[in-house]
Scaffold this active site. Structure first.
Site: not given
Length: 534
Positions: A460, A308, A457, A314-315, A306, A508
């Site tokens: 998903s 991002e 979360e 948490r990323h 990812r 996670r």
């Protein structure tokens, strides 16, 4: 001054300088002679000591192991050093964790992964003074082979995992020597969270740990380093075993792809010969293609990328995805039930088989034991909104949950239902990807769900749109270039069963199950926007 006077002065200066140089040379010669005399004396003393050292063949630095020989020698594991081994002469390979010389003896703590044992080298008929001195000077973290007699101790050795025995060393050889200066001090790194600041002692920050990950990961089980990744291995094993028993097939999917797998912009672009390619954000397209190919139920474990620029707790830009996809008969809740049961089996397996690791982590990072219900609690999005509004949060019906609101909801659910794990079902369609199946009873909502652990979360998922016409309409609604997802839409043109699934982040899950506060603690070599090494 006349020319003759100037020449005279220069000659005098030259003579003075040559006298100085001569004196300097004489001093240096005297110094060198003294040094040579001292070295000769030391060499003579050493030779004399060697001649007197009856144990000189019982210790030393071994030649580098280059597979020169195959000695008929069985090495015992530290964890197997129990009272049953008392009075046995054994060979052992371990790291020197600590050493402490005291008079004519030296105490060592020898470590092998999370297990350690006290060892003693003492002057006697098997060890000389020189041997004791050699043992005392072995650097911490060096690897040694020792031959030792296992002895029972009168008083338990509380500081070691093997508390009922100690080793009386008869031979000790260094197999691999560690440098004297370690990049981080082990005693600082194993200190429980918060202890150092209160007592004015040093602790090791996260960046230092990650920069020296090899040392950090080998720390004994008094810290989380080994325990976390043993538990993480358990999560993967339980995930595989549970799904295999349910009739799922493990698949491997490509990580270099021609188009963004989720139609988004957060992808890493890589050079692919004369064109460009992308690192896969998700194996979703390939999971769905397998369902269309009548595999019925599939899962995969592999890296997910990812791009991002999120520097949060948490990323990560690369993590391990635990992905599930399955065909269902009539209702996507069949998928939810299958995934939640898989998670419950993982939680049970960790609770029953990894208690040592869980307790180890909680010593350094205290947290409440993880709680879950059976069957798993499932709330609808509208119920969650009502709970949040009652707690004073202002949200629109179709707004997505922010991170603070997710955490607040987690606390509210824990208070009301006493569970750390739950499912939130029927998300607003507006906040879900284009391939999410709309709710047939209310077009504002969707057949999609998230799963949460401790208010964060971890999965998903949704029922996927398996009709090419509806999928095209949803893509156009999201203003996605149809040409870029042509192969994706085409895979549903030849008959596709209703199906759904989801993706779980391994790191996670481990972080939240153990109650840790940063996902980098559960990633062996983490990658984030600021870290690309080691």
């Amino acid at each position: 001054m006349t020319k003759e006077e100037a020449n005279g002065a220069t000659e005098e200066e030259q003579q003075a300088q040559s006298k100085k140089a001569l004196k300097k040379q004489q001093k240096e010669a005297e110094k060198a002679a003294k040094k040579a005399e001292k070295q000769a004396k030391l060499a003579a003393e050493q030779q004399s000591a060697d001649e007197d050292d009856f144990a000189k063949d019982r210790y030393g630095v071994s030649a580098m192991v280059q597979s020169q020989q195959k000695p008929d020698r069985a090495l015992v594991r530290v964890e197997d050093l129990t009272p049953q081994k008392v009075d046995q002469l054994i060979w052992l390979r371990a790291r020197v964790h600590t050493s402490r010389a005291k008079g004519k003896q030296c105490f060592l703590v020898l470590r092998q992964q999370q297990f350690n044992v006290q060892a003693l080298v003492a002057v006697g008929d098997r060890a000389s003074k020189q041997m004791v001195k050699f043992a005392a000077n072995i650097t911490k973290e060096s690897i040694v082979d020792v031959e030792a007699m296992v002895r029972k101790v009168e008083q338990k050795i509380e500081s070691c995992s093997q508390q009922d025995v100690e080793l009386h060393i008869e031979r000790i050889f260094v197999i691999s020597q560690a440098e004297p200066r370690l990049p981080l001090q082990l005693e600082d790194a194993v200190r429980p969270d918060g202890d150092g600041e209160e007592e004015g002692r040093a602790t090791v920050n996260q960046d230092t740990r990650l920069d020296n990950r090899v040392i950090d990961l080998r720390l004994p089980k008094t810290t989380t380093s080994q325990a976390i990744f043993r538990l993480q291995s358990g999560v993967c094993q339980l995930f595989r075993d549970t799904l295999t028993k349910k009739g799922f097939v493990e698949i491997q999917t490509p990580k270099i792809i021609s188009a963004a797998s989720e139609g988004g912009a957060n992808v890493f672009t890589v050079s692919y010969f004369k064109s460009s390619a992308y690192l896969a954000q998700s194996p979703q397209l390939y999971k769905q293609m397998c369902i269309c190919a009548d595999f019925d139920k599939v899962f995969c474990v592999g890296p997910v990328f990812r791009a991002e620029d999120s520097n949060t707790h948490r990323h990560l830009t690369e993590f391990v995805g635990l992905d599930i996809e399955m065909a269902f008969n009539y209702h996507y809740h069949e998928v939810i039930d299958s995934i939640t049961d898989t998670m419950v089996q993982i939680f049970k397996g960790l609770r029953d088989n990894f208690q040592t690791e869980i307790q180890t982590v909680s010593k350094q990072f205290p947290s409440e034991p993880f709680k879950f219900l059976e069957p798993t609690l499932r709330l609808e999005y509208t119920e969650a909104l009502a709970m949040l509004r009652e707690a004073g949060v202002e949200m629109g019906d179709e707004d997505d949950l922010s991170t603070p609101n997710e955490k607040l909801l987690g606390r509210l659910v824990k208070e009301k239902y006493d569970t750390d794990f739950y499912v939130l079902d029927k998300y607003p369609l507006a906040v879900r990807p284009f391939y999410t199946m709309p709710d047939p009873n209310n077009p504002k909502y969707s057949n999609s769900y998230d799963m949460f652990m401790r208010g964060e979360e971890i999965l998903s998922g949704a029922q996927r749109v398996h009709d090419p016409q509806l999928l095209t309409e949803r893509a156009l609604h999201h203003q996605i270039d149809l040409e870029k997802i042509k192969s994706y839409i085409d895979s549903f043109r030849y008959g596709a069963p209703p199906h759904g699934g989801g993706g779980i982040g391994l790191e996670r899950v481990c972080m939240l199950y153990l109650g840790l506060h940063n996902v980098r603690q559960t990633s062996m070599f983490p990658r984030d926007p600021k870290r690309l090494t080691p």
